[in-house]
Design a protein around this motif. Structure first.
Motif, short mmCIF file in Angstrom:
data_model
loop_
_atom_site.label_atom_id
_atom_site.label_comp_id
_atom_site.label_asym_id
_atom_site.label_seq_id
_atom_site.Cartn_x
_atom_site.Cartn_y
_atom_site.Cartn_z
N VAL A 119 0.83 -1.20 0.00
CA VAL A 119 0.00 0.00 0.00
C VAL A 119 0.87 1.24 0.00
O VAL A 119 1.82 1.36 0.78
N GLU A 120 0.57 2.17 -0.86
CA GLU A 120 1.27 3.46 -0.90
C GLU A 120 0.27 4.57 -0.64
O GLU A 120 -0.90 4.50 -1.01
N ALA A 175 -5.97 7.73 -3.98
CA ALA A 175 -6.78 8.31 -5.04
C ALA A 175 -7.63 7.27 -5.76
O ALA A 175 -8.60 7.63 -6.46
N VAL A 176 -7.32 5.99 -5.61
CA VAL A 176 -8.10 4.96 -6.27
C VAL A 176 -9.56 5.01 -5.84
O VAL A 176 -10.46 4.68 -6.63
N LEU A 216 -7.98 -2.69 -4.77
CA LEU A 216 -7.66 -2.67 -3.33
C LEU A 216 -7.21 -4.05 -2.85
O LEU A 216 -6.28 -4.17 -2.04
N GLU A 217 -7.89 -5.05 -3.31
CA GLU A 217 -7.56 -6.42 -2.89
C GLU A 217 -6.12 -6.76 -3.27
O GLU A 217 -5.38 -7.38 -2.50
N ALA A 218 -5.72 -6.36 -4.49
CA ALA A 218 -4.36 -6.63 -4.96
C ALA A 218 -3.34 -5.83 -4.15
O ALA A 218 -2.25 -6.31 -3.83
N GLN A 231 -2.12 4.03 6.93
CA GLN A 231 -2.66 4.23 5.59
C GLN A 231 -3.99 3.51 5.41
O GLN A 231 -4.93 4.05 4.81
N LEU A 232 -4.07 2.31 5.96
CA LEU A 232 -5.31 1.55 5.83
C LEU A 232 -6.46 2.26 6.55
O LEU A 232 -7.61 2.24 6.09
N THR A 233 -6.15 2.86 7.66
CA THR A 233 -7.18 3.62 8.40
C THR A 233 -7.69 4.79 7.56
O THR A 233 -8.88 5.10 7.56
N LYS A 234 -6.79 5.44 6.83
CA LYS A 234 -7.19 6.55 5.95
C LYS A 234 -8.12 6.06 4.84
O LYS A 234 -9.09 6.73 4.47
N TYR A 235 -7.83 4.87 4.31
CA TYR A 235 -8.71 4.29 3.29
C TYR A 235 -10.11 4.07 3.86
O TYR A 235 -11.12 4.38 3.20
#
Length: 282
Positions: free
Chosen positions: A2-3, A8-9, A35-37, A63-67
């Protein structure tokens, strides 16, 4: 992996409505697959007790929390009206929960290793062996760096040592108090687990009182009982002239006369009357 710029995706998600006014999430399958990838790398990250490894895991978790927050923003307006939108939002967020749980487990593993290392470092401050089970996890659960974990463990070891010394001192005081009262300390062997020193001393006083009462009862039972003097019955003066005279008429057979005569002899009752009548009876 994850970057941050890949956030933006989620901008590709768009909620539109058909002619009947029913909502449709455009690009949902594409975004879900992307996202899964992306998250496959997070699930394979090797997390060790090395600080750099932990920092990397924490960064990805952030980062995952931001998503997840961004997903909430996309769906927040219309999801209350349509159950299908709620279902899609939950499916997307579950992708992140799985990865976040994996990262959390890795971070907690690293913290546990730090705690063990800190215990080895500061065990020299303690009189007894310190085990990780003696440390409350709440004291370090929110600590984010190895340095902060070490600081907490040092404080905990010092606290445990102070409690140990206090316990030893109270045990010595208690044993001396028991001995002064003639009570075996073993009668309250685990008193420190359930009561304070003052309460334990009160319990000793109670035991002393109970033992004193029991000893007094035993003395009373074993003491010689006073002898009660029984006075001899007064002899009856068989010739007492003041005795009452009863006039009776008797009808007896010869056998009854013989028994009656024996009765008079045994009791000392005297027959008075005409000599002829008395002679007749005897």
């Amino acid at each position: 992996m994850v970057e941050t710029n890949e956030l933006a995706v989620l901008d590709r998600l768009e909620i539109s409505y058909d002619l009947a006014g029913y909502p449709e999430v455009k690009n949902y399958e594409v975004v879900y697959g992307t996202l899964e990838a992306m998250l496959e790398g997070a699930d394979k990250l090797v997390i060790t007790a090395d600080e750099a490894s932990v920092e990397s895991a924490k960064s990805i978790k952030s980062q995952l929390t931001k998503y997840q927050k961004r997903i909430d923003e996309v769906f927040e307006v219309e999801e209350a009206k349509y159950n299908e939108l709620v279902s899609k939002k939950r499916s997307l967020k579950r992708l992140f929960e799985r990865s976040k749980n994996y990262l959390n487990d890795g971070i907690e593993y690293a913290k546990t290793e730090w705690v063990k290392e800190a215990i080895n470092e500061y065990s020299r401050l303690a009189s007894e062996d310190i085990d990780i089970s003696m440390i409350d996890p709440k004291t370090y659960s929110r600590k984010l760096t190895k340095k902060s974990v070490f600081e907490v463990i040092e404080s905990e070891v010092i606290r445990i040592e102070e409690e140990y010394k206090k316990s030893q001192h109270e045990q010595e005081v208690f044993e001396k108090y028991c001995n002064s009262k003639g009570i075996s300390p073993e009668l309250l062997l685990d008193w420190q687990k359930t009561m304070s020193l003052s309460e334990a001393m009160e319990r000793v006083d109670y035991l002393v009182e109970i033992q004193a009462k029991e000893a007094k009862k035993m003395e009373e039972v074993q003491a010689p009982q006073p002898v009660v003097k029984v006075s001899e019955p007064e002899e009856i003066d068989e010739t007492d002239e003041t005795a009452d005279i009863w006039a009776v008429m008797l009808r007896m057979t010869d056998k009854q006369k013989s028994l009656f005569k024996q009765f008079l002899n045994d009791t000392g009752i005297e027959l008075v009357g005409k000599p002829s009548i008395v002679d007749d009876i005897f």
